[in-house]
Write an enzyme that holds these catalytic residues in place. Structure first.
Site, PDB file in Angstrom:
ATOM      1  N   PHE A  80       0.860  -1.184   0.000  1.00 45.13           N
ATOM      2  CA  PHE A  80       0.000   0.000   0.000  1.00 45.13           C
ATOM      3  C   PHE A  80       0.893   1.229   0.000  1.00 45.13           C
ATOM      4  CE2 PHE A  80       0.472  -1.846   4.192  1.00 45.13           C
ATOM      5  CZ  PHE A  80       1.070  -0.796   4.913  1.00 45.13           C
ATOM      6  N   PHE A  82       2.600   3.943   1.552  1.00 45.36           N
ATOM      7  CA  PHE A  82       3.932   3.736   1.042  1.00 45.36           C
ATOM      8  C   PHE A  82       4.611   2.750   1.970  1.00 45.36           C
ATOM      9  CE2 PHE A  82       2.524   7.782  -0.504  1.00 45.36           C
ATOM     10  CZ  PHE A  82       2.772   7.648  -1.854  1.00 45.36           C
TER      11      PHE A  82
END
Length: 161
Positions: A80, A82
């Site tokens: 996802f 970051f």
């Protein structure tokens, strides 16, 4: 318009080679049965999951390592912006790990430098890769597909003891 004899010859050779290339490509793609991943004769099948609810869908609702045999593990991971879930994993040396990965937002990468572990993580698709960790140490996992503004910060660690 006048063309020199050699220009005509080379133009004919070039166009002929292009034709041969397209025919070979067509035969390779269609006649020999090349096809994208999915349900077909090889036994591989495409696994999908809803990227909007993947973090509430088992087994991705509890990402991590699950022991499935003698020094053999399933690693369920979620990419996802970051980061990755779980944030880090500890694996015994010599363990074979079957990675099962998907993304909940955009296309990410999953690469462990120094190994042959490298795959694209696509939203809604569950990708699989198996690797045996023979050497103890700390392995860095990087995203190698540009995924947004803080892409270069996207990483996690696998600790092999």
């Amino acid at each position: 318009m006048h063309m020199h004899k050699l220009e005509k010859i080379w133009l004919t050779v070039g166009v002929s080679m292009l034709g041969v290339f397209l025919i070979v490509l067509g035969v390779g793609a269609f006649a020999l049965g090349a096809q994208p991943p999915g349900d077909h004769a090889s036994g591989h099948h495409r696994e999908v999951v809803d990227p909007e609810t993947v973090d509430q869908t088992a087994p991705f609702n509890e990402p991590g390592l699950k022991k499935i045999g003698d020094n053999e593990y399933d690693a369920y991971m979620l990419a996802f912006a970051f980061g990755y879930g779980p944030e880090k994993m500890e694996i015994p040396a010599g363990a074979t790990v079957h990675f099962h990965m998907t993304s909940k937002d955009v296309v990410h990468g999953f690469q462990i430098p120094g190994t042959n572990v490298n795959m694209m993580v696509v939203p809604g698709e569950i990708n699989h890769l198996t690797y045996k960790f023979t050497k103890p140490g700390e392995y860095l996992v990087l995203c190698n597909e540009y995924c947004g503004a803080a892409h270069e910060m996207m990483q996690t660690r696998i600790i092999v003891k």
